[in-house]
Design a protein around this motif. Structure first.
Motif, PDB file in Angstrom:
ATOM      1  N   ARG A   1       0.836  -1.212   0.000  1.00 48.23           N
ATOM      2  CA  ARG A   1       0.000   0.000   0.000  1.00 48.23           C
ATOM      3  C   ARG A   1       0.872   1.264   0.000  1.00 48.23           C
ATOM      4  NH1 ARG A   1      -2.453  -2.799   4.225  1.00 48.23           N
ATOM      5  NH2 ARG A   1      -4.189  -4.041   3.471  1.00 48.23           N
TER       6      ARG A   1
ATOM      7  N   GLU B   1      -5.836 -13.765  -6.520  1.00 55.13           N
ATOM      8  CA  GLU B   1      -5.754 -12.419  -5.924  1.00 55.13           C
ATOM      9  C   GLU B   1      -4.368 -11.817  -6.118  1.00 55.13           C
ATOM     10  OE1 GLU B   1      -8.322 -10.692  -5.036  1.00 55.13           O
ATOM     11  OE2 GLU B   1      -9.648 -12.404  -5.290  1.00 55.13           O
TER      12      GLU B   1
ATOM     13  N   ASP C   1      -6.431   3.541  -6.348  1.00 54.72           N
ATOM     14  CA  ASP C   1      -7.489   2.971  -5.496  1.00 54.72           C
ATOM     15  C   ASP C   1      -7.755   1.511  -5.860  1.00 54.72           C
ATOM     16  OD1 ASP C   1      -7.714   5.412  -4.200  1.00 54.72           O
ATOM     17  OD2 ASP C   1      -9.573   5.984  -5.247  1.00 54.72           O
ATOM     18  N   HIS C   2      -7.754   1.230  -7.158  1.00 61.69           N
ATOM     19  CA  HIS C   2      -7.976  -0.143  -7.631  1.00 61.69           C
ATOM     20  C   HIS C   2      -6.855  -1.069  -7.131  1.00 61.69           C
ATOM     21  CE1 HIS C   2      -9.433  -3.317 -10.227  1.00 61.69           C
ATOM     22  NE2 HIS C   2      -8.217  -3.435 -10.732  1.00 61.69           N
TER      23      HIS C   2
ATOM     24  N   ASP D   1      -7.297  -1.686  -3.412  1.00 64.16           N
ATOM     25  CA  ASP D   1      -8.380  -2.659  -3.227  1.00 64.16           C
ATOM     26  C   ASP D   1      -7.877  -4.083  -3.504  1.00 64.16           C
ATOM     27  OD1 ASP D   1     -10.199  -0.690  -2.543  1.00 64.16           O
ATOM     28  OD2 ASP D   1     -11.170  -0.654  -4.525  1.00 64.16           O
TER      29      ASP D   1
ATOM     30  N   ASP E   1      -5.825  -5.228  -0.632  1.00 63.27           N
ATOM     31  CA  ASP E   1      -6.711  -5.574   0.486  1.00 63.27           C
ATOM     32  C   ASP E   1      -7.332  -6.956   0.281  1.00 63.27           C
ATOM     33  OD1 ASP E   1      -6.180  -3.082   1.597  1.00 63.27           O
ATOM     34  OD2 ASP E   1      -8.111  -2.220   0.991  1.00 63.27           O
ATOM     35  N   PHE E   2      -7.792  -7.239  -0.952  1.00 64.36           N
ATOM     36  CA  PHE E   2      -8.392  -8.542  -1.240  1.00 64.36           C
ATOM     37  C   PHE E   2      -7.368  -9.669  -1.109  1.00 64.36           C
ATOM     38  CE2 PHE E   2     -11.785  -6.115  -3.495  1.00 64.36           C
ATOM     39  CZ  PHE E   2     -12.863  -6.646  -2.808  1.00 64.36           C
TER      40      PHE E   2
END
Length: 131
Positions: free
Chosen positions: A17, A57, A84-85, A88, A91-92
């Motif tokens: 991140r 993922e 942002d994508h 995400d 995170d997944f």
């Protein structure tokens, strides 16, 4: 306090991140996808049983990182959406490892958890949050 595999997952996700937030900048666009996934591959991937859901993922993270790297820096709205994508997707991936990942024997030997135990139940960050 002992480090668990769940802790390593959280660290790898946090690093990914941070890298996504620093782009563009000091990171070369060709390096971004591999740098984003580097800590996961080094510290996590070899310590969980192979699971196609986790691998899918991981692939999503790489694809999102490539899309961010290929987004022109002057296109601020597109760059923000691509970032942002990617976040995400990271995170997944983190949640996928915590939910579906099983600690393998190699990780158990390193005392990162018990072999066969879900990563999210190995203590530390995410402990008890996985079904």
């Amino acid at each position: 306090m002992a480090v668990t595999l769940a802790d390593l997952v959280a660290r790898a996700a946090d690093r990914a991140r941070r890298l996504s937030q620093r782009f563009p900048g000091s990171l070369a666009k060709d390096d971004l996808p591999w740098l984003v996934i580097e800590a996961f591959d080094a510290d996590v991937r070899g310590h969980v049983e192979r699971d196609p859901r986790i691998e899918d993922e991981r692939d999503r993270v790489l694809i999102a990182a490539v899309k961010l790297a290929e987004t022109p820096p002057e296109e601020e709205a597109e760059l923000s959406a691509a970032r942002d994508h990617l976040v995400d997707a990271i995170d997944f991936l983190e949640q996928s490892v915590l939910r579906f990942g099983l600690v393998n024997r190699r990780a158990a030997k390193l005392r990162l958890g018990d072999a066969g135990q879900r990563v999210g139940r190995s203590g530390g960050i995410g402990s008890g949050s996985a079904p």
